[in-house]
Design a protein around this motif. Structure first.
Motif, mmCIF file in Angstrom:
data_model
loop_
_atom_site.group_PDB
_atom_site.id
_atom_site.type_symbol
_atom_site.label_atom_id
_atom_site.label_comp_id
_atom_site.label_asym_id
_atom_site.label_seq_id
_atom_site.Cartn_x
_atom_site.Cartn_y
_atom_site.Cartn_z
ATOM 1 N N GLN A 112 0.826 -1.214 0.000
ATOM 2 C CA GLN A 112 0.000 0.000 0.000
ATOM 3 C C GLN A 112 0.861 1.265 0.000
ATOM 4 O O GLN A 112 0.434 2.300 -0.497
ATOM 5 N N VAL A 113 2.057 1.188 0.563
ATOM 6 C CA VAL A 113 2.982 2.319 0.466
ATOM 7 C C VAL A 113 3.365 2.540 -0.995
ATOM 8 O O VAL A 113 3.393 3.674 -1.489
ATOM 9 N N ARG A 114 3.641 1.465 -1.677
ATOM 10 C CA ARG A 114 4.035 1.553 -3.089
ATOM 11 C C ARG A 114 2.885 1.978 -3.995
ATOM 12 O O ARG A 114 3.107 2.519 -5.077
ATOM 13 N N ASP A 115 1.654 1.731 -3.545
ATOM 14 C CA ASP A 115 0.482 2.063 -4.341
ATOM 15 C C ASP A 115 0.078 3.514 -4.105
ATOM 16 O O ASP A 115 -0.982 3.816 -3.544
ATOM 17 N N GLY A 116 0.940 4.421 -4.533
ATOM 18 C CA GLY A 116 0.632 5.844 -4.428
ATOM 19 C C GLY A 116 0.412 6.331 -3.018
ATOM 20 O O GLY A 116 -0.386 7.235 -2.781
ATOM 21 N N TRP A 117 1.126 5.706 -2.063
ATOM 22 C CA TRP A 117 0.982 6.063 -0.652
ATOM 23 C C TRP A 117 -0.464 5.891 -0.170
ATOM 24 O O TRP A 117 -1.003 6.733 0.539
ATOM 25 N N LYS A 118 -1.085 4.801 -0.580
ATOM 26 C CA LYS A 118 -2.386 4.470 0.005
ATOM 27 C C LYS A 118 -2.234 4.278 1.506
ATOM 28 O O LYS A 118 -3.171 4.497 2.277
ATOM 29 N N PHE A 119 -1.034 3.862 1.916
ATOM 30 C CA PHE A 119 -0.674 3.852 3.334
ATOM 31 C C PHE A 119 0.557 4.708 3.532
ATOM 32 O O PHE A 119 1.502 4.658 2.747
ATOM 33 N N LYS A 120 0.539 5.521 4.587
ATOM 34 C CA LYS A 120 1.715 6.315 4.948
ATOM 35 C C LYS A 120 1.745 6.447 6.458
ATOM 36 O O LYS A 120 0.738 6.772 7.096
ATOM 37 N N ALA A 121 2.914 6.189 7.029
ATOM 38 C CA ALA A 121 3.119 6.345 8.467
ATOM 39 C C ALA A 121 3.996 7.563 8.729
ATOM 40 O O ALA A 121 4.971 7.798 8.009
ATOM 41 N N SER A 122 3.659 8.315 9.766
ATOM 42 C CA SER A 122 4.386 9.537 10.088
ATOM 43 C C SER A 122 4.607 9.633 11.592
ATOM 44 O O SER A 122 3.813 9.107 12.386
ATOM 45 N N THR A 123 5.674 10.334 11.965
ATOM 46 C CA THR A 123 6.002 10.532 13.378
ATOM 47 C C THR A 123 5.417 11.851 13.844
ATOM 48 O O THR A 123 5.895 12.922 13.485
ATOM 49 N N LEU A 124 4.337 11.754 14.626
ATOM 50 C CA LEU A 124 3.661 12.942 15.125
ATOM 51 C C LEU A 124 2.995 12.625 16.461
ATOM 52 O O LEU A 124 2.493 11.517 16.667
ATOM 53 N N ASP A 125 2.983 13.601 17.343
ATOM 54 C CA ASP A 125 2.212 13.522 18.575
ATOM 55 C C ASP A 125 0.744 13.711 18.202
ATOM 56 O O ASP A 125 0.386 14.712 17.566
ATOM 57 N N ILE A 126 -0.126 12.777 18.565
ATOM 58 C CA ILE A 126 -1.512 12.889 18.135
ATOM 59 C C ILE A 126 -2.210 14.110 18.735
ATOM 60 O O ILE A 126 -3.255 14.536 18.225
ATOM 61 N N HIS A 127 -1.655 14.693 19.783
ATOM 62 C CA HIS A 127 -2.215 15.935 20.325
ATOM 63 C C HIS A 127 -2.008 17.098 19.361
ATOM 64 O O HIS A 127 -2.661 18.142 19.508
ATOM 65 N N ASP A 128 -1.109 16.932 18.388
ATOM 66 C CA ASP A 128 -0.850 17.994 17.416
ATOM 67 C C ASP A 128 -1.632 17.800 16.120
ATOM 68 O O ASP A 128 -1.529 18.616 15.207
ATOM 69 N N LEU A 129 -2.414 16.734 16.052
ATOM 70 C CA LEU A 129 -3.161 16.459 14.831
ATOM 71 C C LEU A 129 -4.332 17.408 14.665
ATOM 72 O O LEU A 129 -4.970 17.826 15.627
ATOM 73 N N GLN A 130 -4.590 17.740 13.400
ATOM 74 C CA GLN A 130 -5.846 18.352 12.997
ATOM 75 C C GLN A 130 -6.490 17.373 12.019
ATOM 76 O O GLN A 130 -5.833 16.468 11.516
ATOM 77 N N TYR A 131 -7.757 17.561 11.715
ATOM 78 C CA TYR A 131 -8.447 16.514 10.969
ATOM 79 C C TYR A 131 -9.104 16.983 9.677
ATOM 80 O O TYR A 131 -9.627 16.164 8.928
ATOM 81 N N LYS A 132 -9.074 18.277 9.409
ATOM 82 C CA LYS A 132 -9.610 18.806 8.159
ATOM 83 C C LYS A 132 -8.539 19.635 7.468
ATOM 84 O O LYS A 132 -8.060 20.630 8.011
ATOM 85 N N GLY A 133 -8.142 19.205 6.277
ATOM 86 C CA GLY A 133 -7.116 19.921 5.528
ATOM 87 C C GLY A 133 -5.827 20.052 6.311
ATOM 88 O O GLY A 133 -5.205 21.111 6.317
ATOM 89 N N PHE A 134 -5.424 18.968 6.971
ATOM 90 C CA PHE A 134 -4.279 19.000 7.881
ATOM 91 C C PHE A 134 -2.961 18.892 7.109
ATOM 92 O O PHE A 134 -2.682 17.881 6.475
ATOM 93 N N PRO A 135 -2.129 19.954 7.167
ATOM 94 C CA PRO A 135 -0.800 19.882 6.539
ATOM 95 C C PRO A 135 0.219 19.348 7.547
ATOM 96 O O PRO A 135 0.286 19.815 8.679
ATOM 97 N N TYR A 136 1.002 18.375 7.140
ATOM 98 C CA TYR A 136 2.005 17.813 8.048
ATOM 99 C C TYR A 136 3.203 17.316 7.245
ATOM 100 O O TYR A 136 3.110 17.051 6.046
ATOM 101 N N THR A 137 4.317 17.206 7.941
ATOM 102 C CA THR A 137 5.556 16.764 7.310
ATOM 103 C C THR A 137 5.771 15.280 7.553
ATOM 104 O O THR A 137 5.656 14.797 8.673
#
Length: 231
Positions: A112-137
């Protein structure tokens, strides 16, 4: 008693037996990252996640997951189970504060990673997440940074017992979002800082406008609680 080296080889044998690439991915994760998957594939972990997947499948397509944010995604074995299910999933984004998790999660969900990033894992504190139009590195396989922007249709957190300041995390989730939550009453674990003693207590801490499911799974050492609904 099965030693870990022998247990690791089980994944390779199951790949030969079934042809399922997930077993090959598990073997590669062990080989490349020297990770012990014993806890991740324990009966308690797998039964809890299978319970979740089975209930969603039983909805007969009434629940459309769309883009899924898995909060506290760990090694993303749940993502692998979701991708192997009959569920309609656009993509999965897995977030964990532990920087060692992302490469292992992506090894386990390699296709799924190879399939156009259908899956992507990222290192983030979930307290910093937003859920609509969320930009992240996040990071490419070569380590270079890239910015993604995603909106969550479904939010899954199967480790609510680990979340400090749970209310501050939960309150940020937008109204109308499909939420799938699990916790437990296993207070003997030091990292379990937000256990619930009963399903009723767990339900009170996770208010929703529409509850689709609420129940318990009895395991040898603890009881797992799950609540699915619209926040």
């Amino acid at each position: 008693m099965i030693k870990w080296q022998d247990d690791k080889d089980v994944f390779g044998r199951m790949h030969v037996l079934t042809g399922d690439p997930l077993f090959k991915n598990l073997t590669n994760a062990v080989d490349h990252f020297d990770v012990d998957l014993t806890d991740a594939v324990s009966w308690g972990q797998l039964k809890s996640k299978r319970w979740l997947v089975d209930l969603l499948e039983e909805s007969n397509g009434e629940i459309d997951l769309g883009t899924v944010f898995i909060c506290g995604g760990w090694w993303a074995t749940l993502a692998a189970m979701l991708f192997n299910s009959k569920l309609d999933i656009e993509k999965i984004r897995s977030f964990d504060i532990d920087e060692t998790c992302a490469p292992i999660a992506e090894a386990i969900n390699k296709e799924q990673v190879r399939d156009g990033w259908k899956f992507k894992a990222s290192t983030l504190d979930i307290h910093d997440l937003q859920y609509k139009g969320f930009p992240y590195t996040t990071h490419r396989s070569d380590g270079s940074e890239v910015e993604l922007v995603d909106t969550a249709n479904t939010i899954i957190n199967t480790s609510c017992e680990h979340i400090e300041n749970f209310y501050s995390w939960y309150n940020v989730i937008p109204k109308g979002t499909l939420v799938i939550l699990q916790s437990n009453n296993y207070e003997e674990i030091l990292d379990h800082v937000n256990c619930s003693k009963t399903i009723e207590e767990f339900s009170i801490t996770t208010p929703m406008t529409r509850v689709l499911y609420e129940g318990e799974l009895y395991l040898p050492e603890y009881t797992r609680f799950m609540k699915i609904g619209i926040k």
